[in-house]
Design an enzyme around this catalytic site. Structure first.
Site, PDB file in Angstrom:
ATOM      1  N   LYS A  80       0.852  -1.196   0.000  1.00 27.58           N
ATOM      2  CA  LYS A  80       0.000   0.000   0.000  1.00 27.58           C
ATOM      3  C   LYS A  80       0.880   1.235   0.000  1.00 27.58           C
ATOM      4  O   LYS A  80       2.012   1.208   0.503  1.00 27.58           O
ATOM      5  CB  LYS A  80      -0.865  -0.011   1.270  1.00 27.58           C
ATOM      6  CG  LYS A  80      -2.118   0.817   1.171  1.00 27.58           C
ATOM      7  CD  LYS A  80      -3.291   0.059   0.567  1.00 27.58           C
ATOM      8  CE  LYS A  80      -4.509   0.943   0.470  1.00 27.58           C
ATOM      9  NZ  LYS A  80      -5.690   0.239   0.022  1.00 27.58           N
ATOM     10  N   VAL A 184     -16.914   4.211  -2.625  1.00 28.49           N
ATOM     11  CA  VAL A 184     -17.509   2.918  -2.249  1.00 28.49           C
ATOM     12  C   VAL A 184     -18.888   3.137  -1.621  1.00 28.49           C
ATOM     13  O   VAL A 184     -19.874   2.494  -2.000  1.00 28.49           O
ATOM     14  CB  VAL A 184     -16.593   2.151  -1.268  1.00 28.49           C
ATOM     15  CG1 VAL A 184     -17.262   0.863  -0.813  1.00 28.49           C
ATOM     16  CG2 VAL A 184     -15.253   1.840  -1.914  1.00 28.49           C
TER      17      VAL A 184
HETATM   18  P1  NAD Z   1     -13.377   8.126  -0.836  1.00 29.01           P
HETATM   19  O1  NAD Z   1     -12.346   9.113  -0.380  1.00 29.01           O
HETATM   20  O2  NAD Z   1     -13.933   8.264  -2.192  1.00 29.01           O
HETATM   21  O3  NAD Z   1     -14.593   8.152   0.196  1.00 29.01           O
HETATM   22  C1  NAD Z   1     -14.443   8.240   1.572  1.00 29.01           C
HETATM   23  C2  NAD Z   1     -15.544   9.176   2.064  1.00 29.01           C
HETATM   24  O4  NAD Z   1     -15.561   9.150   3.468  1.00 29.01           O
HETATM   25  C3  NAD Z   1     -15.339  10.617   1.634  1.00 29.01           C
HETATM   26  O5  NAD Z   1     -16.543  11.117   1.069  1.00 29.01           O
HETATM   27  C4  NAD Z   1     -14.974  11.335   2.949  1.00 29.01           C
HETATM   28  O6  NAD Z   1     -15.433  12.674   2.972  1.00 29.01           O
HETATM   29  C5  NAD Z   1     -15.708  10.473   3.943  1.00 29.01           C
HETATM   30  N1  NAD Z   1     -15.171  10.521   5.314  1.00 29.01           N
HETATM   31  C6  NAD Z   1     -13.882  10.529   5.727  1.00 29.01           C
HETATM   32  N2  NAD Z   1     -13.823  10.517   7.063  1.00 29.01           N
HETATM   33  C7  NAD Z   1     -15.099  10.465   7.506  1.00 29.01           C
HETATM   34  C8  NAD Z   1     -15.709  10.438   8.790  1.00 29.01           C
HETATM   35  N3  NAD Z   1     -14.983  10.444   9.893  1.00 29.01           N
HETATM   36  N4  NAD Z   1     -17.064  10.375   8.858  1.00 29.01           N
HETATM   37  C9  NAD Z   1     -17.809  10.340   7.744  1.00 29.01           C
HETATM   38  N5  NAD Z   1     -17.292  10.413   6.496  1.00 29.01           N
HETATM   39  C10 NAD Z   1     -15.972  10.465   6.385  1.00 29.01           C
HETATM   40  O7  NAD Z   1     -12.740   6.690  -0.616  1.00 29.01           O
HETATM   41  P2  NAD Z   1     -13.267   5.299  -1.171  1.00 29.01           P
HETATM   42  O8  NAD Z   1     -12.501   4.933  -2.372  1.00 29.01           O
HETATM   43  O9  NAD Z   1     -14.751   5.311  -1.197  1.00 29.01           O
HETATM   44  O10 NAD Z   1     -12.769   4.320  -0.005  1.00 29.01           O
HETATM   45  C11 NAD Z   1     -13.444   4.287   1.238  1.00 29.01           C
HETATM   46  C12 NAD Z   1     -12.869   3.194   2.111  1.00 29.01           C
HETATM   47  O11 NAD Z   1     -12.993   1.938   1.453  1.00 29.01           O
HETATM   48  C13 NAD Z   1     -11.381   3.351   2.420  1.00 29.01           C
HETATM   49  O12 NAD Z   1     -11.134   2.815   3.711  1.00 29.01           O
HETATM   50  C14 NAD Z   1     -10.726   2.482   1.380  1.00 29.01           C
HETATM   51  O13 NAD Z   1      -9.441   2.044   1.783  1.00 29.01           O
HETATM   52  C15 NAD Z   1     -11.708   1.334   1.330  1.00 29.01           C
HETATM   53  N6  NAD Z   1     -11.679   0.570   0.086  1.00 29.01           N
HETATM   54  C16 NAD Z   1     -11.942   1.172  -1.089  1.00 29.01           C
HETATM   55  C17 NAD Z   1     -11.943   0.417  -2.259  1.00 29.01           C
HETATM   56  C18 NAD Z   1     -12.303   1.027  -3.590  1.00 29.01           C
HETATM   57  O14 NAD Z   1     -12.574   0.281  -4.528  1.00 29.01           O
HETATM   58  N7  NAD Z   1     -12.371   2.350  -3.702  1.00 29.01           N
HETATM   59  C19 NAD Z   1     -11.656  -0.948  -2.204  1.00 29.01           C
HETATM   60  C20 NAD Z   1     -11.404  -1.543  -0.962  1.00 29.01           C
HETATM   61  C21 NAD Z   1     -11.418  -0.766   0.179  1.00 29.01           C
END
Ligand code: NAD
Length: 351
Positions: A80, A184
């Site tokens: 990562k 997500v």
């Molecule tokens: P992203 O940045 O697009 O979305 C995260 C969202 O969470 C943002 O809108 C942000 O404003 C919000 N956020 C952050 N802190 C917060 C809090 N304390 N309370 C409420 N909202 C909050 O990221 P993503 O790609 O959607 O990924 C989200 C999570 O899923 C991460 O932990 C990532 O590692 C995990 N993940 C993502 C993928 C993928 O395909 N994108 C795959 C596996 C795991």
């Protein structure tokens, strides 16, 4: 100019810290394991307070990638990358190019992808410096944003958990609280809304929460209260560490199933705290493997059929939950055991 420092940490293959003052880059790449193949994992950009916090996040995330790839049967290892900085204000073309240079220095032992704060278009820029990156846009020959595949896997696993806890896997009228409606969380909310679920949402970004309210008639909860909503499923889809000694006693749900990585702050104790409260926590790295599967199947194995792999997530969740219930163990402990078995040899990461 990019300077690269190597760190040695027990149990990790390689860790590099890259700094490039003129490009504004301060980043860490943690390669946990290359036992099953090159390591693959997203690049996260986040305004960490200091390097130590960023390093800790990179180590936890890289370890989870090893487990995720192993339990999903993928021929890759875990790694990562994290970039210290605010993606809204500090993400520039030269920073992304410098990140590409850092990835290139690892000669294919680490393959980048998207994580929080990084978009497929950003990966296109990274790919100007290295071919070791997945999830670029179609223009660059990549398979784009994997978040929908991640959300589909989360949904499939959530259904398996509902079957176990509520006796039916149908999500019609189930009440679900989604913490974070970014890539997500947004895709998951869309899928749940179409299945007839009722939604609570919260997001640091008020516009995203409001879009969810308008699109799904969702109820917007305060940021500090979303995990306390009385729901059938709590779905963490923001950042890690949301399940901890403070929040676990406040949960008002029987299932935690979401897409965020590393949801337990204390990965050894918190799964037991959840079990003691009678809450079924579906291990995050099993549930959110859809995005990784999408990237590996499309861009490394060069196959088109992602759906059977995603459907397999539901079966893996069923297996993990049934062993956990039978042996009275937290599902995370069972999943770790299964991942370790897939890795074959003894591996230092696992307790
Ligand atoms: P992203 O940045 O697009 O979305 C995260 C969202 O969470 C943002 O809108 C942000 O404003 C919000 N956020 C952050 N802190 C917060 C809090 N304390 N309370 C409420 N909202 C909050 O990221 P993503 O790609 O959607 O990924 C989200 C999570 O899923 C991460 O932990 C990532 O590692 C995990 N993940 C993502 C993928 C993928 O395909 N994108 C795959 C596996 C795991």
């Amino acid at each position: 100019m990019l300077t690269i420092k190597h760190l040695k940490i027990k149990g990790f293959e390689t860790i590099v810290v890259g700094k490039d003052r003129s490009a504004g880059l301060h980043a860490i790449i943690a390669i946990h394991s290359i036992q099953r193949g090159p390591s693959l994992g997203g690049i996260r950009m986040w305004p960490y307070e200091h390097e130590k916090a960023a390093l800790q996040d990179a180590l936890r995330l890289a370890t989870a990638m090893t487990k995720k790839a192993a339990i999903s049967g993928l021929p890759i290892g875990g790694g990562k990358a994290v970039i210290i900085g605010d993606p809204e204000k500090e993400k520039t073309r030269i920073l992304l190019l410098s990140m590409g240079e850092l990835i290139e220095s690892l000669q294919g032992k680490y393959i980048g992808a998207k994580d929080s704060g990084i978009l497929p278009e950003d990966l296109d820029v990274v790919s100007d410096q290295t071919r070791h990156v997945t999830g670029t846009t179609g223009k660059r020959g990549g398979s784009g944003d994997p978040s929908l595949a991640t959300a589909k896997g989360v949904l499939a696993g959530m259904q398996a958990a509902c079957q176990v806890v509520y006796g039916r896997n149908n999500l019609q009228d189930r009440v679900v609280a989604i913490q974070g409606v970014g890539h997500v969380g947004w895709n998951l909310g869309n899928l749940l809304y179409k299945k007839g679920a009722k939604l609570f949402v919260a997001d640091l970004n008020p516009e995203r929460a409001d879009r969810a309210r308008r699109s799904w008639k969702a109820t917007v909860a305060p940021l500090s209260k979303i995990h306390q909503m009385p729901v059938d499923v709590f779905a963490p889809c923001a950042l890690g560490g949301v399940l901890n000694v403070k929040t676990i006693p406040q949960l008002r749900t029987k299932i935690v199933a979401g897409g965020a990585n590393n949801q337990c702050l204390d990965e050894e104790q918190d799964p037991y705290h959840l079990m003691k409260r009678g809450i079924l926590h579906v291990p995050d790295y099993v549930l959110n493997a859809g995005g990784l599967i999408h990237l590996v199947v499309r861009e490394i194995l060069h196959q088109r059929g992602v759906a059977p792999w995603i459907n397999n997530i539901e079966r893996t969740v069923q297996r993990v939950l049934s062993v956990a219930l039978e042996q009275q163990l937290p599902p995370m402990v069972v999943a770790d055991r299964m991942a370790r078995e897939k890795l074959g040899a003894k591996h230092e990461i696992f307790p």
